[in-house]
Design a protein around this motif. Structure first.
Motif, short mmCIF file in Angstrom:
data_model
loop_
_atom_site.label_atom_id
_atom_site.label_comp_id
_atom_site.label_asym_id
_atom_site.label_seq_id
_atom_site.Cartn_x
_atom_site.Cartn_y
_atom_site.Cartn_z
N ILE A 16 34.39 41.54 42.33
CA ILE A 16 33.43 41.74 41.31
C ILE A 16 31.94 41.70 41.61
O ILE A 16 31.00 41.75 40.82
N LEU A 62 32.52 49.63 38.07
CA LEU A 62 33.99 49.38 37.38
C LEU A 62 34.30 50.47 36.24
O LEU A 62 35.39 50.78 36.00
N GLU A 79 38.08 35.72 37.24
CA GLU A 79 37.68 36.93 37.26
C GLU A 79 38.34 38.30 36.35
O GLU A 79 37.45 38.85 35.54
N SER A 80 39.61 38.17 36.60
CA SER A 80 40.15 38.79 35.50
C SER A 80 40.31 38.39 34.32
O SER A 80 40.25 39.33 33.00
N LEU A 140 36.90 39.85 32.85
CA LEU A 140 36.87 41.31 32.58
C LEU A 140 37.84 41.58 31.37
O LEU A 140 37.39 42.45 30.62
N CYS A 190 28.25 42.27 38.71
CA CYS A 190 29.31 41.56 37.62
C CYS A 190 29.47 40.11 37.91
O CYS A 190 29.56 39.17 37.15
#
Length: 429
Positions: A22, A29, A82-83, A86, A223
């Motif tokens: 990211i 994205l 990070e997941s 998001l 990001c």
């Protein structure tokens, strides 16, 4: 952060250039999810293009070091944190912007192989595969080449030299911020990922903008930095979408419809401030003249090539002709910006529309004149989709200096989209 010491210690390999999947622009994205949903079987080739051929990248950058950085990027996977960011964060006022099926795919992604060859004093770097996979190479590839060039120039500088260099660069950025904070009603974001001096420097610039501009600073396109610094991730869509959709068109009639087909798909997926038109891929004036009425209801327009004032005037006139109130629309300027141009454009259009700025290279890579022979001056490096399902892509732009594609296809696109003579404008990176 002591950036000079970190730079001096790069030889210890404590700072990979790209440290996360990211570490990319938010619009990549958003577009990736759209492609994943709408064009999952499209094969696309991306290619690195150095428009500033006087910069001999293959002489400045060691091929082994370049491969090492690219291989490192292929080892990266989305982390749990990070997941979670998001999946759970609010972007543009919307939760769960990224769909579960897209996130499941992204969490398992390894970027596909690359192809690297040296051609005289330049590198030929290409990526081939499914569109939604290879498109995520664009920003990391640019970041690697840009920062390796910076490292090559800085490699022989001693610790105190680096301290002074970064002190001067920091002073330059801060003086720009001090000028910008005087502008009433300013709305500005960092768009500098693509051609940044380095990740550490972009991160420092964002922190300076946060402190120096307060609420006038609306966020960053990056990001990873947005997540770490807890600011808004900013971005919508780019020329890549209409370029590939157009390359897939079966005939001239389908080609003429392609730029609107892109936005029709986008319209179904996004609303509000994500409904921003980027009209210049095949000429702004013609695009707006032929645009369906529903597009006039979108939130705004991004001006990314040609004379920015002329582009804004064209947009305002178009909105009026379609019965829309320009003062309720947003104009985002994002091409070749520095403080003088930002001040001028804000003065000219403030009150006539909602004016915003995406400030790129001359925020995150303005080391002009700070080393001998201007060796750190920014240069024009791009990574573009050059073919889709075996068909070449074309970009005309509002500035012919940014046009790309085979000559016969460029001529065809100019005919289909009614593009006549255009003013050549020097590309400001």
């Amino acid at each position: 952060m002591d950036i000079a010491t970190r730079v001096y210690n790069h030889k210890w390999k404590i700072d990979p250039i790209v440290r996360s999947l990211i570490d990319t622009d938010f619009y990549k994205l958003l577009m990736c999810q759209s492609v994943f949903r709408n064009k999952p079987d499209t094969d696309v080739t991306f290619s690195l293009i150095n428009r500033t051929t006087r910069i001999p990248l293959a002489r400045l950058i060691d091929e082994g070091e370049l491969r090492e950085q690219l291989d490192h990027i292929r080892s990266l996977r989305l982390s749990r944190g990070e997941s979670t960011w998001l999946r759970g964060n609010t972007f543009y006022g919307k939760r769960q912007m990224f769909r579960p099926d897209f996130m499941e795919w992204f969490e398992g992604l390894q970027l596909p192989p690359y192809h690297l060859e040296r051609r005289n004093d330049q590198y030929e770097l290409t990526f081939e595969g499914k569109w939604h996979e290879v498109m995520l190479w664009e920003i990391p590839a640019l970041a690697v080449l840009m920062e390796l060039r910076s490292r090559a120039v800085l490699n022989d500088m001693r610790r105190f030299e680096l301290q002074i260099l970064y002190a001067r660069a920091m002073t330059r950025v801060w003086e720009k911020i001090e000028r910008l904070r005087q502008i009433d009603g300013l709305t500005i974001a960092d768009f500098g990922t693509r051609r940044r001096h380095s990740f550490l420097w972009q991160d420092w610039c964002v922190q300076a903008m946060i402190e120096g501009l307060g609420t006038k600073f609306t966020g960053t396109s990056n990001c990873l930095i947005a997540m770490r610094r807890e600011v808004e991730a900013i971005g919508t869509n780019a020329h890549e979408l209409p370029m590939v959709y157009s390359a897939l068109a079966k005939d001239d009639a389908a080609l003429a419809r392609a730029p609107y087909d892109v936005l029709s798909d986008w319209h179904e997926e996004h609303d509000g401030n994500l409904r921003i038109i980027l009209p210049d891929t095949y000429g702004t004036a013609g695009f707006l003249d032929r645009a369906p009425d529903w597009l006039a209801g979108w939130t705004g327009i991004r001006i990314d090539s040609g004379d920015p004032a002329k582009g804004a005037e064209t947009a305002i006139a178009w909105w009026k002709s379609r019965g829309e109130d320009p003062t309720q629309k947003r104009i985002i300027f994002s091409d070749g910006l520095d403080v003088d141009k930002i001040v001028e454009l804000h003065r000219q259009f403030s009150g006539r529309a909602k004016v915003s700025f995406g400030w790129g290279t001359l925020l995150t890579n303005d080391f002009r004149g700070l080393v001998p022979d201007n060796g750190l001056a920014p240069f024009s490096l791009v990574c573009k989709a050059v073919s889709a399902n075996g068909h070449p892509t074309v970009k005309l732009s509002d500035n012919p200096e940014k046009a790309m594609g085979p000559a016969d296809e460029v001529a065809r696109y100019k005919r289909v989209f009614g593009v006549g003579e255009q003013d050549r404008i020097q590309v400001v990176v």
